[in-house]
Design a protein around this motif. Structure first.
Motif, PDB file in Angstrom:
ATOM      1  N   UNK A  12     -12.176 -18.917  -2.364  1.00  0.00           N
ATOM      2  CA  UNK A  12     -11.639 -18.355  -3.600  1.00  0.00           C
ATOM      3  C   UNK A  12     -12.369 -17.050  -3.951  1.00  0.00           C
ATOM      4  N   UNK A  13     -13.691 -17.032  -3.765  1.00  0.00           N
ATOM      5  CA  UNK A  13     -14.515 -15.856  -4.097  1.00  0.00           C
ATOM      6  C   UNK A  13     -14.086 -14.652  -3.252  1.00  0.00           C
ATOM      7  N   UNK A  14     -13.966 -14.878  -1.984  1.00  0.00           N
ATOM      8  CA  UNK A  14     -13.583 -13.805  -1.079  1.00  0.00           C
ATOM      9  C   UNK A  14     -12.178 -13.286  -1.407  1.00  0.00           C
ATOM     10  N   UNK A  15     -11.284 -14.209  -1.726  1.00  0.00           N
ATOM     11  CA  UNK A  15      -9.920 -13.819  -2.125  1.00  0.00           C
ATOM     12  C   UNK A  15      -9.945 -13.014  -3.426  1.00  0.00           C
ATOM     13  N   UNK A  16     -10.757 -13.472  -4.389  1.00  0.00           N
ATOM     14  CA  UNK A  16     -10.820 -12.806  -5.700  1.00  0.00           C
ATOM     15  C   UNK A  16     -11.361 -11.378  -5.559  1.00  0.00           C
ATOM     16  N   UNK A  17     -12.372 -11.204  -4.718  1.00  0.00           N
ATOM     17  CA  UNK A  17     -12.934  -9.876  -4.489  1.00  0.00           C
ATOM     18  C   UNK A  17     -11.888  -8.920  -3.930  1.00  0.00           C
ATOM     19  N   UNK A  18     -11.162  -9.415  -2.951  1.00  0.00           N
ATOM     20  CA  UNK A  18     -10.137  -8.596  -2.327  1.00  0.00           C
ATOM     21  C   UNK A  18      -9.021  -8.270  -3.327  1.00  0.00           C
ATOM     22  N   UNK A  19      -8.653  -9.278  -4.091  1.00  0.00           N
ATOM     23  CA  UNK A  19      -7.580  -9.119  -5.073  1.00  0.00           C
ATOM     24  C   UNK A  19      -7.966  -8.075  -6.132  1.00  0.00           C
ATOM     25  N   UNK A  20      -9.208  -8.126  -6.602  1.00  0.00           N
ATOM     26  CA  UNK A  20      -9.658  -7.187  -7.635  1.00  0.00           C
ATOM     27  C   UNK A  20      -9.596  -5.758  -7.108  1.00  0.00           C
ATOM     28  N   UNK A  21      -9.941  -5.592  -5.844  1.00  0.00           N
ATOM     29  CA  UNK A  21      -9.923  -4.235  -5.296  1.00  0.00           C
ATOM     30  C   UNK A  21      -8.492  -3.725  -5.119  1.00  0.00           C
ATOM     31  N   UNK A  22      -7.596  -4.614  -4.699  1.00  0.00           N
ATOM     32  CA  UNK A  22      -6.191  -4.192  -4.591  1.00  0.00           C
ATOM     33  C   UNK A  22      -5.619  -3.832  -5.957  1.00  0.00           C
ATOM     34  N   UNK A  23      -5.935  -4.679  -6.947  1.00  0.00           N
ATOM     35  CA  UNK A  23      -5.432  -4.411  -8.304  1.00  0.00           C
ATOM     36  C   UNK A  23      -6.041  -3.116  -8.838  1.00  0.00           C
ATOM     37  N   UNK A  24      -7.332  -2.910  -8.563  1.00  0.00           N
ATOM     38  CA  UNK A  24      -7.994  -1.683  -9.000  1.00  0.00           C
ATOM     39  C   UNK A  24      -7.344  -0.458  -8.381  1.00  0.00           C
ATOM     40  N   UNK A  25      -6.918  -0.589  -7.139  1.00  0.00           N
ATOM     41  CA  UNK A  25      -6.258   0.550  -6.489  1.00  0.00           C
ATOM     42  C   UNK A  25      -4.922   0.872  -7.188  1.00  0.00           C
ATOM     43  N   UNK A  26      -4.237  -0.168  -7.656  1.00  0.00           N
ATOM     44  CA  UNK A  26      -2.992   0.088  -8.408  1.00  0.00           C
ATOM     45  C   UNK A  26      -3.292   0.884  -9.682  1.00  0.00           C
ATOM     46  N   UNK A  27      -4.367   0.498 -10.380  1.00  0.00           N
ATOM     47  CA  UNK A  27      -4.751   1.241 -11.595  1.00  0.00           C
ATOM     48  C   UNK A  27      -5.104   2.679 -11.239  1.00  0.00           C
ATOM     49  N   UNK A  28      -5.881   2.815 -10.181  1.00  0.00           N
ATOM     50  CA  UNK A  28      -6.329   4.127  -9.730  1.00  0.00           C
ATOM     51  C   UNK A  28      -5.144   5.021  -9.357  1.00  0.00           C
ATOM     52  N   UNK A  29      -4.243   4.468  -8.575  1.00  0.00           N
ATOM     53  CA  UNK A  29      -3.072   5.254  -8.155  1.00  0.00           C
ATOM     54  C   UNK A  29      -2.259   5.701  -9.368  1.00  0.00           C
ATOM     55  N   UNK A  30      -2.150   4.806 -10.355  1.00  0.00           N
ATOM     56  CA  UNK A  30      -1.308   5.132 -11.515  1.00  0.00           C
ATOM     57  C   UNK A  30      -1.923   6.258 -12.341  1.00  0.00           C
ATOM     58  N   UNK A  31      -3.248   6.231 -12.559  1.00  0.00           N
ATOM     59  CA  UNK A  31      -3.786   7.351 -13.364  1.00  0.00           C
ATOM     60  C   UNK A  31      -3.816   8.637 -12.565  1.00  0.00           C
ATOM     61  N   UNK A  32      -4.057   8.538 -11.268  1.00  0.00           N
ATOM     62  CA  UNK A  32      -4.052   9.767 -10.459  1.00  0.00           C
ATOM     63  C   UNK A  32      -2.666  10.407 -10.421  1.00  0.00           C
ATOM     64  N   UNK A  33      -1.636   9.563 -10.407  1.00  0.00           N
ATOM     65  CA  UNK A  33      -0.275  10.105 -10.427  1.00  0.00           C
ATOM     66  C   UNK A  33      -0.022  10.848 -11.736  1.00  0.00           C
TER      67      UNK A  33
END
Lengths: 330, 330
Positions: A12-33
């Motif tokens: 679960x921990x490893x999945x959560x870490x990966x998930x947070x980074x993917x979600x963070x990239x969505x936030x990042x992409x949206x503000x950069x756009x």
């Protein structure tokens, strides 16, 4: 109902870490756009002009929910945006394995592209936060913790940052402490309302020793970031000594509480009991909406780290007012 | 005396950028050494328990001073630590090319290892900041500007971040604005003293529209970072709409003012004039110790960006109190 014995925390921990980074990239992409002249993030008011939700909040939460449902279909899911649309604000976390998510903590910061925003992913087992991952993509900071494995910055630096040895609480705390607090969303100018009580409390903590009818705390600094989640993360890091706040919900703090506890911090209620100098200091209830967090603290010859934290809690309680943030159904 | 015609601004800019990064690395190395159990940063109080200087401040300033003296021996140098040891606090910046340096802005943050600390390097030509470099090593953020060349984050993203188009000031500003302010070092609990006036001003800005006898500003958020320099940098970025502060010195703001102006922002005095609704809005004096900064703003069909900024200045002046930070010798 699935139970805690079915759960592989490492997985679960490893999945959560990966998930947070993917979600963070969505936030990042949206503000950069948005910077590049793309569509500006529309936002709508929820309960007031400062309680906002963006399309990005909703998209990121839907993504996280879908990923969890695919990987762990029997786990329960509570997210800020889906929850807020429900009719009640009851506390829904029970014994079963439950994800408690804020897709975007620090929404106002995000709208203005101030870097203090993050994804917060908490995983609750037997009613207690067992995994917490907080990822702040603009800052390139990932805070993470798993029960029994400690708390970490970017997977490499154990928290608190200063740990050989961990500094004790200052002898005359709150003097010498960095005090973190938030102005929040309740801006009603009502005599003795939450805003008045907060301002009075902040003022007490800041004023010189001896000032404010003996309540002056002369803290080193007063900080307000606009993100409860990052306030907790910086307490776990040891950067903030004290965080005092009312009005948060469980998704704001689930990951952060796990992080702080794994780092060695303490979280209790923001509201002072009848006798602050002797009352038992109980762990906060996750859904209690009132939080007082103290950073990890080392021992001295005179007292243990825990004793220093409790002494600090009592000194804060002496200086702050009760806040009124009800828990519907509680 | 050297004059502005002797100065190659490109050469100075490139040198300043490099110097800020080297100085930032010194700060970075010093806090990392503390994490690893190395010597903890001792600090001594200057004027009060919250006015601190560390050995690192002094080492970094000595390094910067030495580098500048080697490269540009005829330039004048003013740094926080060397200046503070002098007997007067007079304003010493004249017409000649002058470096105005804060080796470590956000000293309290640095001591606690909260990431909001930075090196601030300003270069003044004909009395006006012409180059500003602000480097925050923990955040890995470098803000820089040179007269006529715009303001930049990490050399690649032009500021403000959202610029196609640059958003205008909100129609009902300060509502909709992120308001940045600092509790500062003057914590005396004196009726109508600076601390009381600041708290009253913050409270007005935060409270609901119609509250506080009509002074409620209902800002989007109130932020306090503990670094005047970074407050200005985040205004230049567009993340903070308004920064209001008294008590800074020229080394706290020299680089930030250059950055904000190159980004298109406005800086005037924090203290409201007799008639805030009609008074001429003058540029701040670098050594004035009282600052009100407004982020870069775009035009609308109804008003220019500058008009929107000036409207915001007047709305802030309506809500804040005079602060009393004298300028010795001025």
């Amino acid at each position: 109902m699935s139970t805690s014995s079915d759960v592989d925390l490492d997985e679960v921990y490893s999945f959560a870490l990966d998930l947070a980074k993917q979600a963070g990239k969505m936030l990042d992409d949206a503000w950069r756009a948005r910077c590049d002249g793309g569509p500006q993030t529309g936002h709508v008011e929820k309960e007031s002009a400062v309680d906002l939700v963006t399309q990005t909040d909703e998209d990121v939460e839907a993504f996280i929910k879908q990923e969890i449902a695919s990987k762990f279909p029997i786990h329960k899911f509570i997210g800020e945006e889906t929850y807020s649309k429900g009719s009640s604000k009851e506390y829904l976390i029970g014994k079963e394995p439950t994800w408690c998510i804020d897709p975007l903590d620090g929404t106002v910061n995000y709208i203005h592209i101030f870097p203090m925003f993050c994804v917060s992913i908490g995983f609750i087992l037997d009613g207690e936060p067992a995994i917490g991952v907080i990822h702040a993509p603009f800052l390139n900071q990932t805070f993470s913790a798993c029960r029994g494995k400690g708390a970490w910055l970017n997977g490499t630096q154990r928290l608190p940052l200063i740990r050989n040895p961990i500094p004790p609480m200052p002898q005359d705390a709150p003097k010498g402490c960095v005090f973190s607090c938030e102005w929040g969303k309740d801006r009603r100018d009502q005599p003795d309302g939450n805003l008045h009580r907060k301002v009075e409390s902040f003022f007490n903590m800041a004023a010189e020793i001896g000032g404010r009818q003996g309540k002056g705390g002369m803290v080193h600094g007063v900080r307000s970031l606009g993100s409860a989640t990052l306030d907790l993360a910086y307490c776990a890091m040891g950067a903030f000594d004290i965080w005092w706040e009312g009005g948060c919900w469980e998704w704001d703090v689930a990951a952060g509480i796990c992080l702080l506890k794994e780092a060695g911090g303490l979280v209790t209620t923001a509201n002072p009991p009848t006798d602050p100098s002797t009352a038992r200091i109980e762990d906060t209830k996750l859904g209690g909406r009132l939080y007082l967090a103290i950073r990890p603290a080392g021992d001295t010859e005179q007292e243990t780290g825990r004793q220093g934290q409790e002494r600090t809690v009592r000194e804060v309680w002496r200086r702050v007012r009760h806040l009124d943030y009800p828990r519907p159904g509680a």
